[in-house]
Scaffold this motif. Structure first.
Motif, mmCIF file in Angstrom:
data_model
loop_
_atom_site.group_PDB
_atom_site.id
_atom_site.type_symbol
_atom_site.label_atom_id
_atom_site.label_comp_id
_atom_site.label_asym_id
_atom_site.label_seq_id
_atom_site.Cartn_x
_atom_site.Cartn_y
_atom_site.Cartn_z
ATOM 1 N N GLY A 68 0.798 -1.228 0.000
ATOM 2 C CA GLY A 68 0.000 0.000 0.000
ATOM 3 C C GLY A 68 0.825 1.269 0.000
ATOM 4 N N PHE A 93 1.479 3.100 -2.631
ATOM 5 C CA PHE A 93 0.885 3.999 -3.626
ATOM 6 C C PHE A 93 1.897 4.553 -4.627
ATOM 7 N N ARG A 128 -5.715 2.287 -9.327
ATOM 8 C CA ARG A 128 -6.040 2.673 -7.964
ATOM 9 C C ARG A 128 -5.790 1.489 -7.038
ATOM 10 N N LYS A 171 -6.473 0.196 -3.317
ATOM 11 C CA LYS A 171 -7.297 0.531 -2.162
ATOM 12 C C LYS A 171 -7.437 -0.668 -1.252
ATOM 13 N N THR A 172 -7.954 -0.406 -0.069
ATOM 14 C CA THR A 172 -8.148 -1.511 0.857
ATOM 15 C C THR A 172 -9.593 -1.953 0.789
ATOM 16 N N SER A 173 -9.786 -3.219 0.988
ATOM 17 C CA SER A 173 -11.146 -3.699 1.110
ATOM 18 C C SER A 173 -11.456 -3.750 2.602
ATOM 19 N N PHE A 182 -5.119 -5.208 0.530
ATOM 20 C CA PHE A 182 -5.007 -4.247 -0.564
ATOM 21 C C PHE A 182 -5.449 -4.905 -1.865
ATOM 22 N N SER A 188 -5.931 -3.931 -6.232
ATOM 23 C CA SER A 188 -5.675 -2.901 -7.237
ATOM 24 C C SER A 188 -6.833 -2.885 -8.227
ATOM 25 N N GLY A 227 -12.278 7.912 0.901
ATOM 26 C CA GLY A 227 -11.494 6.692 1.132
ATOM 27 C C GLY A 227 -10.336 6.561 0.155
ATOM 28 N N GLY A 228 -9.173 6.183 0.658
ATOM 29 C CA GLY A 228 -8.001 6.025 -0.204
ATOM 30 C C GLY A 228 -7.159 7.291 -0.281
ATOM 31 N N LYS A 229 -7.818 8.460 -0.106
ATOM 32 C CA LYS A 229 -7.089 9.736 -0.123
ATOM 33 C C LYS A 229 -7.304 10.440 1.205
ATOM 34 N N THR A 270 2.304 6.036 2.925
ATOM 35 C CA THR A 270 2.125 6.444 1.529
ATOM 36 C C THR A 270 3.410 7.054 0.983
#
Lengths: 130, 581
Positions: free
Chosen positions: A6, A8, A30, A32-34, A41, A43, B154-156, B287
């Protein structure tokens, strides 16, 4: 993707290389986490559909042309910003650039795979389906 | 602000619910991060008022190149520490730096106190003051979950929050950032609690075109390659920071059972290798960091009769294994995780909690305190009772646990046992009994952390002990880290970010600093920190060192008390000359 940490980096370099932007929101891939950071993670990226491409079918102005091997190419001059491709993609791999008023379409350039530090992402050779 | 000649500061007043934005050109000479935060703290701190007075500020800052180069991932928080009464400075990773950067703020200053429990929802075009009454009492984990559902992005998004210990103003309460990272040390969580501030959600999603892509991306690729090619990748990603347990234990530098020992006989049961083999289930990164040093371990717990089990996942690191492991004589990796879990959920600094409990265990054995006070008998290795004691501290269960909640210095003021109250200037020790470097570094460090100047590392690398050389090395490193922390580079990557690399990165985004500028920035920041400490009444020469440091041999053998005080005096002389310049 089990090895994904993760970080990024894929998103930051996709935004940087393809959009010359520091924002995460401009990336075609993208991560992201579920279910919050305790979830895995995943994609979300263009699956390079072959034969039938739902996004291109949904495009009313012919802005999405079939890409040899799978996926589509965006012809920005033909795009009217209707966002129909976005909802047509059932894996949610098309996101939308609110500043440009155009969809963000993965070019399958592979920059994300070059900057994946733990080899979660890789490029594969495919045959031309067209 | 990147590409702009100013620092953008968001001022938030919790009392009135008003905000103010200032674009401060004058702050550029502090570069960013700890530099900008120190200056903003100096402007807003109230030396005349208690650390938990509502008029004290909380300052957050990111750096001039945050998130856009690998491993520049941290945010700095500054405040008046309720634990030490003086300079509070703490760092956290996670997603916070990226979200501040893409929400468009270099720094935030939070002042005042909300009438009712509240949380802040910060986006690029709004600051929401929101109701958190029903969140009060929730664990840091639980409140993260509910805010995740309530707030978009979410995610950001980054969600930073406190647990019950912060609400109850335990003097070493922590602030959790994105579940697995923390502003751990010196009690920022209590300052949140004093403002009725339960959490902050930050969403970063602004559009920010890169100015000179070619130049920027060339430098980005160089740094990325350097980071992923160096040994830090292997070291910090593979088994992670706990890999150091084994060598420190073997060399006699692992504080064990309240530092009655420097070697733990069960060290192999809590080593990095053991955690990796038995508990590790996942690794993660902040990040923008390709390394990924965050290690998550799992243990199985029976939560009810009838074969009712759950798998519990918690993050672990070297310092946690020291404080809640060897320091308390905990013999298995599963039990260390069992202790980390409540500390995490209640929201306390793991190092302070472990060190405080180490003192309490010994004080109990020496009959300075009784079971009437401790409520459960405390003994090294007794995990079940330590879990209860951790809960009692967070709740300030009785007079004794209230004293414990104010740190080991305060507790030993009341109950005695100063000689084995393991703190440096009121900040509980870190997991290194390595020698004079650790003692001097932690004592004179601006915030009394082992990370102010890396004294523990000098101990391990210096071939022959030399007083002048040690003092010089620590003084130089303290200043250099002021500069590094003004960029807020993760210190794990300090060897990647040498001066040349830092300048290449800054120059590629149009920040044309020179090597001399970096030196001047480091010195400017250190001077500002020393000014704040003086204003808060700190006197280096009145520091007391616990005798235990000189009874138990260290990594570098037996240490001498007089030598330690002599080193402190030498350092004091050095900073007096520095300030007079």
């Amino acid at each position: 993707m089990n090895k994904c940490i993760g970080c990024f980096t894929c998103m930051l370099t996709c935004s940087g290389v393809n959009r010359q932007n520091h924002s995460l929101s401009k990336s075609a891939i993208r991560v992201k986490t579920s279910g919050g950071l305790q979830g895995k993670f995943i994609s979300v990226v263009c699956l390079a559909c072959r034969d039938e491409r739902a996004c291109a079918e949904a495009c009313p102005s012919g802005a999405l042309e079939k890409r040899p091997g799978g996926g589509v190419m965006l012809k920005p001059e033909k795009c009217i910003g209707c966002r129909k491709c976005e909802s047509a993609c059932i894996v949610s791999a098309v996101s939308y650039d609110e500043n440009e008023n155009k969809p963000i379409i993965c070019k399958h350039c592979g920059v994300c795979t070059r900057f994946c530090p733990h080899d979660c992402l890789r490029m594969e050779d495919v045959t031309n389906d067209l | 602000m990147i590409y702009e000649g100013y620092i953008k500061v968001l001022y938030i007043d919790m009392t009135t619910g008003k905000i103010k934005i200032e674009n401060r050109k004058d702050l550029c000479e502090y570069l960013g991060g700890v530099g900008v935060a120190t200056k903003l703290l100096e402007e807003t701190i109230r030396p005349d008022l208690d650390p938990l007075d509502e008029n004290q500020p909380i300052v957050f800052a990111i750096g001039a190149a945050s998130s856009i180069f690998p491993v520049i991932t941290k945010t700095v928080a500054m405040f008046r520490s309720p634990l030490t009464g003086e300079l509070g400075e703490s760092y956290a990773g996670g997603r916070m730096a990226l979200t501040m950067f893409l929400a468009g703020y270099d720094a935030m200053v939070i002042q005042g106190k909300a009438k009712k429990p509240s949380y802040l929802a910060i986006t690029r075009n709004n600051v929401g003051f929101k109701d958190a009454r029903a969140f009060w009492g929730m664990s840091s984990d639980e409140v993260g979950r509910v805010i995740r559902d309530r707030e978009p992005g979410g995610g950001k998004r980054s969600i930073i929050r406190i647990g019950p210990a912060g609400e109850n103003m335990v003097h070493y309460a922590s602030v959790c950032v994105d579940t697995y990272r923390h502003f751990g040390r010196l009690g920022l969580g209590a300052v949140f609690g004093s403002k009725n501030l339960k959490a902050i959600s930050i969403v970063g999603d602004r559009n920010l075109p890169i100015k000179n892509f070619k130049e920027y991306f060339k430098v980005y690729q160089d740094i990325y390659k350097k980071v992923t090619d160096t040994e830090i990748m292997a070291k910090y990603h593979d088994a992670g920071t706990p890999i150091n347990i084994e060598p420190l234990n073997a060399a006699g530098g692992l504080p064990t059972k309240n530092l009655k020992q420097n070697v733990f006989e069960h060290g192999d049961k809590i080593s990095g290798e053991t955690f990796a083999n038995q508990n590790l289930v996942r690794k993660m990164a902040c990040t923008g960091c390709p390394v990924g040093c965050i290690h998550i371990g799992q243990f199985r717990r029976e939560f009810d009769k009838g074969h009712e089990y759950e798998a519990v996942s918690v993050g672990y690191d070297y310092e946690l294994i020291f404080a809640l492991g060897s320091f308390l004589g905990i013999k298995t990796s599963d039990e260390v995780l069992q202790l980390i879990e409540p500390v995490e959920h209640l929201g306390m600094d793991a190092m302070s909690t472990g060190v405080v409990l180490g003192w309490a265990t010994e004080a109990f054995a020496k009959k300075l305190i009784t079971e009437e006070q401790t409520l459960v008998p405390l003994s090294f290795g007794n995990t079940a009772n330590y879990i209860k004691a951790i809960e009692y501290i967070a709740a300030k269960k009785n007079e004794f646990y209230t004293a414990l909640s104010e740190g080991v210095e305060k507790a030993s003021d009341i109950y005695g046992g100063k000689d084995f109250a393991m703190a440096f200037s009121k900040n509980e020790m870190a997991g290194y009994h390595t020698g004079y470097g650790m003692i001097l570094g932690s004592t004179v460090g601006a915030r009394h952390s082992h990370l102010c100047n890396g004294g523990y590392s000098v101990d391990q690398s210096m071939k022959e002990f030399n007083k002048e050389k040690l003092v010089d090395a620590i003084f130089a490193e303290e200043k250099e880290r002021c500069m590094l922390n003004s960029l807020v580079i993760c210190l794990f990557a300090r060897k990647v970010y040498d001066r040349t690399t830092i300048l290449a990165a800054l120059n590629s985004i149009g920040n044309n600093l020179t090597d001399e500028d970096l030196t001047a920035i480091g010195e400017r920041i250190y001077k500002a920190k020393l000014r704040i400490k003086k204003a808060l009444g700190y006197d280096q020469m009145s520091v007391r060192l616990p005798k235990r440091l000189f009874e138990t041999p260290s990594y570098n053998g037996q240490l001498n008390e007089d030598t330690a005080y002599e080193l402190i005096a030498m350092y004091n002389q050095k900073i007096e000359e520095f300030m007079a310049k």
